[in-house]
Enzyme design. Structure first.
Site, PDB file in Angstrom:
ATOM      1  N   GLY A 115      -5.424  -4.964  -3.694  1.00  0.00           N
ATOM      2  CA  GLY A 115      -4.414  -4.721  -4.721  1.00  0.00           C
ATOM      3  C   GLY A 115      -3.765  -3.371  -4.520  1.00  0.00           C
ATOM      4  N   GLY A 173      -0.785 -14.998  -5.369  1.00  0.00           N
ATOM      5  CA  GLY A 173      -0.509 -13.823  -4.530  1.00  0.00           C
ATOM      6  C   GLY A 173      -1.756 -13.184  -3.946  1.00  0.00           C
ATOM      7  N   GLY A 217     -11.247  -1.765  -0.759  1.00  0.00           N
ATOM      8  CA  GLY A 217     -10.075  -1.302  -1.522  1.00  0.00           C
ATOM      9  C   GLY A 217     -10.392  -0.094  -2.376  1.00  0.00           C
ATOM     10  N   VAL A 256       0.835  -1.212   0.000  1.00  0.00           N
ATOM     11  CA  VAL A 256       0.000   0.000   0.000  1.00  0.00           C
ATOM     12  C   VAL A 256       0.869   1.262   0.000  1.00  0.00           C
ATOM     13  CG1 VAL A 256      -1.801   1.285   1.222  1.00  0.00           C
ATOM     14  CG2 VAL A 256      -1.891  -1.212   1.160  1.00  0.00           C
ATOM     15  N   ILE A 258     -12.997   0.439  -4.213  1.00  0.00           N
ATOM     16  CA  ILE A 258     -14.426   0.730  -4.420  1.00  0.00           C
ATOM     17  C   ILE A 258     -14.831   1.879  -3.506  1.00  0.00           C
ATOM     18  CG2 ILE A 258     -16.775  -0.203  -4.333  1.00  0.00           C
ATOM     19  CD1 ILE A 258     -15.540  -3.025  -4.334  1.00  0.00           C
ATOM     20  N   LYS A 297      -7.872  -1.755   8.068  1.00  0.00           N
ATOM     21  CA  LYS A 297      -9.210  -2.127   8.585  1.00  0.00           C
ATOM     22  C   LYS A 297      -9.164  -2.657  10.005  1.00  0.00           C
ATOM     23  CE  LYS A 297      -8.119  -5.620   5.496  1.00  0.00           C
ATOM     24  NZ  LYS A 297      -7.115  -4.880   4.796  1.00  0.00           N
ATOM     25  N   LYS A 307     -14.416  -5.451   8.115  1.00  0.00           N
ATOM     26  CA  LYS A 307     -15.022  -4.530   7.135  1.00  0.00           C
ATOM     27  C   LYS A 307     -16.498  -4.297   7.433  1.00  0.00           C
ATOM     28  CE  LYS A 307     -11.603  -5.837   3.672  1.00  0.00           C
ATOM     29  NZ  LYS A 307     -11.287  -6.820   2.630  1.00  0.00           N
ATOM     30  N   GLU A 324      -2.571 -14.627   1.651  1.00  0.00           N
ATOM     31  CA  GLU A 324      -1.313 -14.473   2.393  1.00  0.00           C
ATOM     32  C   GLU A 324      -0.735 -15.862   2.677  1.00  0.00           C
ATOM     33  OE1 GLU A 324      -0.356 -11.391   3.814  1.00  0.00           O
ATOM     34  OE2 GLU A 324      -2.095 -10.345   2.991  1.00  0.00           O
TER      35      GLU A 324
HETATM   36  N1  HSE Z   1      -7.084  -9.917   2.061  1.00  0.00           N
HETATM   37  C1  HSE Z   1      -8.118  -9.049   1.597  1.00  0.00           C
HETATM   38  C2  HSE Z   1      -8.995  -9.748   0.576  1.00  0.00           C
HETATM   39  C3  HSE Z   1      -7.588  -7.811   0.946  1.00  0.00           C
HETATM   40  O1  HSE Z   1      -8.670 -10.857   0.154  1.00  0.00           O
HETATM   41  O2  HSE Z   1     -10.021  -9.191   0.209  1.00  0.00           O
HETATM   42  C4  HSE Z   1      -7.392  -6.673   1.837  1.00  0.00           C
HETATM   43  O3  HSE Z   1      -8.545  -6.296   2.501  1.00  0.00           O
END
Ligand code: HSE
Length: 415
Positions: free
Chosen positions: A298, A182, A129, A12, A131, A100, A200, A185
């Site tokens: 992303g 990718g 992200g 980021v 949006i 978040k 979220k 994680e």
């Molecule tokens: N790991 C999150 C996802 C992205 O897969 O949506 C960052 O919030």
């Protein structure tokens, strides 16, 4: 010229610096000021980078510099991000973050400091992200009473479920592919166990309804129990399975909030959202359903939302943007088992599915029988009528006592 600092130079942080550099002229035009990154806080050396003049390892240098008006927090996690954000606000600097976890657990406290100091604390990138969702809720939809919000808030799990549905992959293989590409994680637990989506929906609920909803108040289930069998039954029901975050305001003023996998009918717009895409549906009493769709993660989508917040901060350095919620309370969230919905059940009765189904029909009165090819002997599946979840659970106990082995249950979404 406005001087800013970026804390963290991972995905980021580097994206924010890249967008600010590549779009410098248009951003200056929109912000009506040039924006200069004076510091980038890093933990390790980045010898290959041309930004050696900006890199620092000292947060104190940043917080003690009166030239810095805005701090972008892009470290992630709670520590040290929470301390750095709090100290930045206390030192009179506005803060922008995509974090978040920080906003979901400390949002009310940090917003209060920002309010007292007449500063901005903005976090558009923390949900969805790239949006736009927080600003539309707090500004464009402000004339509505929001009846509820629901949606796909995690891209990694949506990718895994999409692969299970369309490519017949097992959960384990789809997860491995998500890691290879990718998306997931190395430790994917926050995504697959639903914590990321939980944070979220907490932010969306807190912003929409005005009181902080803490992650530990939300019943959260991930997608680790979803089997190919369930996918086949969802398909035969003309639906899909999605990990959904949902919040609704009840007439008593309390909230029903949950994160869990749900059966979603194929004709719902949410059902068509695949791969790493996110979609958030806001149900306004005046607007009806409004759907926000796009890339929920992303480097550049997230950086886009962060930089838009920085521009907003620059334009509102002296006048705070109205973005606020109060502290929460334990009785603000209602018992999730009081919520009313239908349920999918996959079960087994010895080697006699017909008898099992008859026993289930006796208990549930009306149910929709689901079929799949090559079901093993004794397996049967159905979708119930709508009922309170506590009532549904009691009926499942009766079935278990009658010798039925319940293999999985999944809530049915109303969207
Ligand atoms: N790991 C999150 C996802 C992205 O897969 O949506 C960052 O919030």
């Amino acid at each position: 010229m406005i001087e800013i600092a970026v804390l963290g130079y991972g995905v980021v942080g580097s994206g924010v610096v890249e967008v600010l550099t590549t779009h410098a002229d248009s951003i200056a035009h929109r912000a009506k000021e040039k924006i200069n990154v004076k510091y980038i806080l890093v933990r390790r050396d980045h010898a290959e980078s041309s930004l050696q003049g900006e890199f620092t390892k000292s947060f104190d240098e940043i917080v003690d510099d009166p030239d810095i008006k805005i701090v972008v927090e892009a470290i992630g996690g709670l520590n040290p991000a929470y301390e750095y954000v709090r100290r930045s606000l206390e030192a009179g600097k506005s803060v922008v973050t995509s974090n978040k976890e920080l906003v979901a657990s400390k949002g009310a406290e940090l917003l209060k400091i920002a309010q007292e100091k007449n500063l901005n604390f903005l976090f558009e990138a923390s949900v969805g992200g790239g949006i736009p969702i927080l600003r539309p809720i707090s500004q464009c939809l402000a004339a509505n009473d929001v009846v509820g919000i629901c949606g796909i808030l995690n891209g990694t799990t949506n990718f895994i479920l999409t692969k299970m549905f369309h490519d017949n992959m097992s959960f384990e293989d789809a997860l491995k592919l998500a890691q290879k590409l990718g998306y997931a994680e190395h430790d994917p637990s926050a995504d697959i166990e639903g914590m990321d989506a939980c944070r979220k929906i907490c932010i969306l609920a807190s912003l929409t309804y005005g009181h902080h909803v803490y992650p530990e108040q939300v019943h959260t289930e991930g997608i680790t129990e979803i089997r190919k069998t369930d996918v086949e039954y969802a398909d035969s029901w003309h639906g899909v399975i999605k990990l959904i975050g949902e919040v609704k305001k009840e007439e008593n003023g309390r909230l029903q909030i949950i994160v869990c996998p749900m059966f979603i009918p194929s004709d719902s717009q949410i059902a068509t959202v695949d791969n790493v895409f996110n979609a958030i549906m806001v149900r306004g009493d005046a607007t009806g359903d409004v759907l926000f769709y796009g890339k929920g993660a992303g480097k550049l989508p997230t950086a886009s939302a962060v930089v838009a917040d920085v521009i907003d901060c620059v334009k509102h350095l002296k006048a705070r943007k109205y973005l606020f919620w109060d502290a929460g309370s334990p009785d603000y969230i209602d018992d999730y088992t009081k919520d009313i919905r239908a349920f999918y059940v996959c079960a087994k009765y010895k080697e006699d599915a017909e008898k099992g189904l008859a026993l289930a029909t006796k208990e549930f009165s009306t149910l929709e029988h689901l079929k799949r090819k090559n079901a093993p002997l004794g397996e049967f599946a159905f979708v119930t009528d709508t009922m309170q979840e506590c009532e549904f659970r009691k009926k499942c106990i009766v079935l278990k006592k009658a010798g039925i082995e319940i293999q999985n249950t999944i809530r049915v979404g109303d969207m």
